[in-house]
Design a protein around this motif. Structure first.
Motif, PDB file in Angstrom:
ATOM      1  N   ARG A 168      -2.643  -3.385 -38.008  1.00  0.00           N
ATOM      2  CA  ARG A 168      -1.517  -2.859 -37.507  1.00  0.00           C
ATOM      3  C   ARG A 168      -1.849  -2.210 -36.069  1.00  0.00           C
ATOM      4  O   ARG A 168      -0.863  -2.384 -35.057  1.00  0.00           O
ATOM      5  CB  ARG A 168      -0.678  -1.853 -38.603  1.00  0.00           C
ATOM      6  N   ASN A 192      -2.334  -4.538 -33.588  1.00  0.00           N
ATOM      7  CA  ASN A 192      -1.120  -5.089 -33.001  1.00  0.00           C
ATOM      8  C   ASN A 192      -0.371  -4.395 -32.076  1.00  0.00           C
ATOM      9  O   ASN A 192       0.009  -4.795 -31.038  1.00  0.00           O
ATOM     10  CB  ASN A 192      -0.139  -5.714 -34.262  1.00  0.00           C
ATOM     11  N   LYS A 193      -0.201  -2.995 -32.310  1.00  0.00           N
ATOM     12  CA  LYS A 193       0.239  -2.071 -31.274  1.00  0.00           C
ATOM     13  C   LYS A 193      -0.416  -2.112 -30.103  1.00  0.00           C
ATOM     14  O   LYS A 193       0.130  -2.030 -28.948  1.00  0.00           O
ATOM     15  CB  LYS A 193       0.391  -0.886 -31.986  1.00  0.00           C
ATOM     16  N   CYS A 208      -2.266  -4.489 -28.795  1.00  0.00           N
ATOM     17  CA  CYS A 208      -1.771  -5.738 -27.901  1.00  0.00           C
ATOM     18  C   CYS A 208      -0.180  -5.782 -27.484  1.00  0.00           C
ATOM     19  O   CYS A 208      -0.237  -6.259 -26.240  1.00  0.00           O
ATOM     20  CB  CYS A 208      -1.909  -7.109 -29.040  1.00  0.00           C
ATOM     21  N   VAL A 209       0.558  -5.166 -28.099  1.00  0.00           N
ATOM     22  CA  VAL A 209       1.977  -4.984 -27.368  1.00  0.00           C
ATOM     23  C   VAL A 209       1.986  -3.943 -26.286  1.00  0.00           C
ATOM     24  O   VAL A 209       2.539  -4.130 -25.218  1.00  0.00           O
ATOM     25  CB  VAL A 209       3.027  -4.391 -28.372  1.00  0.00           C
ATOM     26  N   GLN A 210       1.205  -2.724 -26.472  1.00  0.00           N
ATOM     27  CA  GLN A 210       1.118  -1.525 -25.514  1.00  0.00           C
ATOM     28  C   GLN A 210       0.465  -2.299 -24.429  1.00  0.00           C
ATOM     29  O   GLN A 210       1.279  -1.951 -23.167  1.00  0.00           O
ATOM     30  CB  GLN A 210       0.498  -0.657 -26.025  1.00  0.00           C
ATOM     31  N   LYS A 211      -0.541  -2.871 -24.551  1.00  0.00           N
ATOM     32  CA  LYS A 211      -1.405  -3.325 -23.277  1.00  0.00           C
ATOM     33  C   LYS A 211      -0.972  -4.687 -22.765  1.00  0.00           C
ATOM     34  O   LYS A 211      -1.637  -5.212 -21.797  1.00  0.00           O
ATOM     35  CB  LYS A 211      -3.086  -3.511 -23.642  1.00  0.00           C
ATOM     36  N   GLU A 212      -0.023  -5.181 -23.330  1.00  0.00           N
ATOM     37  CA  GLU A 212       0.593  -6.596 -22.861  1.00  0.00           C
ATOM     38  C   GLU A 212      -0.400  -7.444 -22.840  1.00  0.00           C
ATOM     39  O   GLU A 212      -0.506  -8.395 -21.666  1.00  0.00           O
ATOM     40  CB  GLU A 212       1.277  -6.400 -21.499  1.00  0.00           C
ATOM     41  N   ASP A 217      -0.365 -13.945 -25.375  1.00  0.00           N
ATOM     42  CA  ASP A 217      -0.461 -14.392 -26.881  1.00  0.00           C
ATOM     43  C   ASP A 217      -1.565 -15.339 -27.043  1.00  0.00           C
ATOM     44  O   ASP A 217      -2.148 -15.399 -28.068  1.00  0.00           O
ATOM     45  CB  ASP A 217       0.833 -15.383 -27.012  1.00  0.00           C
ATOM     46  N   GLN A 222      -4.583 -13.125 -28.063  1.00  0.00           N
ATOM     47  CA  GLN A 222      -4.521 -11.835 -29.267  1.00  0.00           C
ATOM     48  C   GLN A 222      -5.198 -12.466 -30.400  1.00  0.00           C
ATOM     49  O   GLN A 222      -5.950 -11.924 -31.054  1.00  0.00           O
ATOM     50  CB  GLN A 222      -3.108 -11.955 -29.571  1.00  0.00           C
TER      51      GLN A 222
END
Length: 62
Positions: free
Chosen positions: A21, A24-25, A27-31, A34, A37
């Motif tokens: 989790r 995942n956060k 990866c989303v925050q640091k953009e 895909d 990842q």
């Protein structure tokens, strides 16, 4: 012996879920793209599993 294994397996599932989790956060925050990842997840999961296995061995033989 069986209770130690059971507790450790439950602990491992919880830790892996929490780490995934947080990954995942991250990866989303640091953009993170895909395409990269899966490599990030794989690397972090392998390192966490090594840490958990070594701590299990330490608990088992301590």
């Amino acid at each position: 012996m069986v209770s130690i294994i059971t507790v450790f397996i439950l602990f491992t599932v919880f830790i892996l879920y929490s780490i995934n989790r947080m990954t995942n956060k991250l990866c989303v925050q640091k953009e993170i793209p895909d395409e990269r990842q899966p490599k990030v997840f794989r690397t972090i999961n392998i390192l966490i599993l090594i840490l958990l296995i070594s701590s299990y061995v330490d608990v088992l033989y301590a």
